[in-house]
Design a protein around this motif. Structure first.
Motif: not given
Length: 792
Positions: A641, A480, A483, A637-638, A476
């Protein structure tokens, strides 16, 4: 008789409207300041005193005595402590463990799912509710012994489930465990430091925070505290006397480091060394300022009353000739003071009622002023009225009642207090001395606050965004990073435990090469290889470590190089260092320029930076620029995930500024009350200037006829008062210097007590006083001399 006296008093006050207005305004503002300060002091002194067991409740704290002679004061404790104390000591009645943690709560209700990032959540056991008083709405504390149980406050029950039934409902914590709401308690009062809204049963903590060292006596965290009650307060000394043997039993040869003691619950709020909210000395200073404000207001009243006394001398003489005794005259003027004070007191309640909410917003408190519903405030207000009447009324009443009736009627009385050090002038000097000290101290606090916010910390704090990391899973974090790094606004990205200069990191002893354990403690920071670039840290030797998920290569700072006794940073490179709190050995590949680990109350400490992915809790995003779409892009983005968690961000520079909120609030308080004292002092000076000019009307007219200029007359009239202010500045300067030096003792980095502060404070006090007096002086100087002489 009383009715006629009251009628006469009202006529006299209305006849002298200007002086009456000045006295009313001065007393009202002074008493309003005292009332607000009383409420503020009462709030702090009553914090957590309402608990039934408060007198025998203690927090177990530990002083860490290090081999280098230093002592670290720690409010946290090991997880096993609370149960062990209850088992080993018969004097311990209840023992509660309180572990604070930021947790994402998901609530599924009405077919919808909502998520909340909760910062006021604690894991605790049933004894917590036996130590601290809560009003139960439903359920009881016994549920806290079972896993996956939670108790919430009324407001959080409404927050999650509206007006529906919350008891028995399920909420989900960090997308790991379901929690059943087993109880609801009333909302906590304003006078508490235990501002928690969700209580999760202690057995649940191992499921949500599995990585914590639950059986490790050396694993001490400031966010995890132990509270106990003793059978009797008298057991405290005996309990603490057994602590060395207790430490030896569980720490073995390391017992010399761990010195346990009990901190009274009443001390928790005030002891900043253990995380207290405000210093007890600050409360004393606030109370003193409140008293000084009332004194300044009373001094104004005394000055104006005695100044007017000679204008009323014929009136007093006639009364005495007609048979009125000296005692009756005395009580007549005391009655006048009492009437003014009561009216001013009523106005002060209104002023305080309006100002208290403003102060509450500044301080984050629930201050309210309501005399009718607050018995303690009612008693204070009555005592304040009596104090003002006695202090402000006795001396003027004594002076007036003591007039010789014959001389009074003939107009032969003169003000004999014309010497430079007369009582009246002495009171003016005292008033401005107080104002000068408050101005100087508030100026220093402001400068120190700005210094703390703007000091070079050895890191780049601009355009750095902080995000939470709910999970430290490698896949993850890698996704993260990739991206976020692809966004055009992102320059760098780092994962770490805690950011520099915001909170002190963990730490422990170290072993360098084949040497024995060092006698000092080194701070450690778990961070990835991008930490240096993200925060603009400067490498003075070597290189940044290669990417790793665990401790392999590490960085140290210059302070640690010096502590190890090495001649230069280069001498540390490629040497082996064992990090005690990590339990691993790594190779030093780089040396960093010194930067602050925590706040500026303490100096720079020896520091180690190493990789340990399991400890990463935050991400730092260094931005190239920030625009309207920047935060939404990062959030998207955050959230991709961590879909089960709540996205929240802070800016690094704002976190640092918030770290010194105590100084910011001190600046606001001292500045507010300093300006208030100056206004009160100038109000009295304004009244005295009016009186002095009235007494010299004929002299001013003659001087103008003889050719004196407006500027010359203005300077002459103003200089008498300016001299008093200058004397006040000279007298008060050593006092101001003493208080400023004492206040700065808590800071490792501080501004100097520069002479410019005294110049500024003196110029401000003198300037305001001069402007106050000059207004009346210019007005008198511009008066037609013919009218002046005619009126005289």
């Amino acid at each position: 008789m009383i009715g006629s006296y009251l009628k006469f008093t009202l006529r006299s006050l209305l006849k002298n409207r200007v002086y009456t207005g000045i006295n009313l305004a001065g007393l009202a503002v002074g008493m309003a300041g005292a009332i607000v300060i009383f409420q503020l002091v009462k709030h702090h002194l009553s914090t957590d005193r309402y608990h039934q067991n408060a007198a025998r409740t203690y927090r177990v704290v530990v002083d860490l005595h290090l081999d280098d002679g230093s002592v670290e004061q720690e409010r946290g404790s090991a997880f096993v402590l609370h149960e062990t104390l209850k088992k080993d000591f018969s004097s311990v009645g209840n023992a509660a463990y309180v572990a604070r943690k930021e947790v994402t709560i998901r609530v599924d209700s009405g077919g919808a799912s909502r998520k909340f990032l909760e910062k006021d959540l604690v894991f605790t056991n049933a004894d917590y509710f036996k130590i601290f008083d809560y009003q139960w709405i439903s359920g009881n504390a016994s549920a806290m012994s079972a896993p996956n149980q939670a108790i919430v406050t009324e407001r959080y029950a409404r927050k999650y489930f509206g007006n529906g039934q919350a008891l028995g409902k399920v909420i989900r914590a960090d997308n790991r465990e379901n929690l059943v709401i087993a109880g609801i308690v009333a909302d906590y009062p304003a006078q508490t430091d235990f501002r928690y809204d969700i209580f999760v049963s202690l057995p649940t903590i191992r499921k949500i925070v599995p990585e914590y060292g639950y059986e490790d006596w050396g694993w001490i965290d400031s966010n995890r505290e132990t509270y106990i009650t003793l059978r009797s307060p008298d057991d405290k000394a005996a309990f603490e006397a057994q602590m060395p043997a207790f430490a030896q039993k569980y720490y073995g040869p390391d017992d010399r480091v761990f010195h346990y003691r009990l901190q009274d619950l009443s001390d928790v709020h005030f002891n900043v060394a253990y995380g207290g909210k405000i210093k007890y000395n600050t409360i004393i200073v606030l109370a003193t300022v409140g008293i000084l404000l009332v004194l300044i207001a009373c001094f104004n009243f005394i000055n104006l009353s005695t100044a007017q006394a000679f204008k009323r001398s014929k009136e007093v003489g006639v009364r005495k000739v007609l048979g009125v005794s000296q005692a009756q005259v005395f009580w007549l003027f005391i009655q006048e003071t009492a009437l003014l004070t009561v009216v001013a007191g009523a106005a002060s309640i209104g002023i305080a009622w309006l100002f208290a909410p403003v102060l509450s917003r500044w301080l984050g408190l629930g201050l309210r002023v309501n005399v009718l519903t607050d018995p303690l405030l009612m008693v204070f207000f009555a005592a304040l009225l009596l104090f003002v009447i006695v202090l402000a009324g006795i001396y003027p009443a004594f002076v007036i009642s003591n007039f010789n009736p014959v001389k009074a009627i003939k107009g032969l009385l003169k003000d004999h207090n014309r010497s430079f050090f007369s009582v009246r002038k002495g009171l003016v000097v005292t008033q401005f001395s107080i104002s000068f000290v408050l101005i100087a101290v508030s100026t220093l606090i402001f400068l120190q606050s700005e210094f703390l916010k703007n000091k070079d910390l050895g890191v780049d704090k601009n355009l750095v965004l902080h995000l939470n990391l709910p999970e430290a899973e490698t896949s993850k974090l890698s996704a993260l990073r990739n991206e976020l790094a692809a966004l055009p606004e992102v320059a760098e990205l780092s994962f770490f435990r805690s950011a520099p200069s915001v909170q002190t990191s963990g730490g422990g002893t170290i072993k360098f090469e084949n040497r024995d354990w060092e006698k000092f403690v080194a701070r450690s920071r778990a961070a990835d290889a991008h930490f240096v670039k993200t925060y603009g840290l400067k490498l003075v030797a070597g290189r940044a470590p290669a990417h790793s998920d665990t401790l392999n290569e590490l960085l140290i700072n210059r302070k640690l190089v010096k502590a190890l006794g090495l001649k230069s940073p280069e001498d540390a490179l490629n040497r082996r260092l064992h990090v005690g709190d990590a339990g691993k050995t790594g190779t030093i590949v780089g040396v960093l320029s010194d930067f602050n680990n925590g706040d500026l109350y303490t100096g720079i400490e020896p520091t180690i930076v190493y990789a340990d992915q399991k400890r990463y809790r935050r991400a730092g995003v260094k931005l190239r620029l920030i625009s309207a779409p920047t935060i939404p892009r990062i959030a998207a983005v955050w959230q991709k995930h961590f879909p089960e968690n709540v996205f929240e961000y802070t800016f690094y520079d704002e976190e640092i500024a918030a770290f010194y909120q105590r100084e910011e609030l001190a600046t606001r308080l001292t500045t507010t009350f300093a300006l208030l004292s100056v206004c009160l002092s100038c109000l009295g000076l304004f009244g005295l200037a009016i009186f002095a000019i009235e007494q010299r009307t004929k002299e001013i007219g003659i001087r103008k006829v003889l050719g004196a200029s407006v500027a010359g007359i203005t300077a002459m009239l103003s200089m008498d008062f300016l001299k008093l202010v200058i004397v006040a500045i000279v007298v008060a300067s050593p006092v101001a210097w003493y208080f400023m030096e004492r206040w700065l003792q808590d800071f490792a980095y501080r501004v100097p007590v520069h002479w410019g502060i005294f110049v500024w404070a003196g110029a401000l006090a003198a300037g305001i006083a001069l402007a106050t007096v000059s207004f009346q002086s210019i007005r008198a100087a511009l008066t037609d001399p013919v009218k002046s002489l005619k009126n005289e």
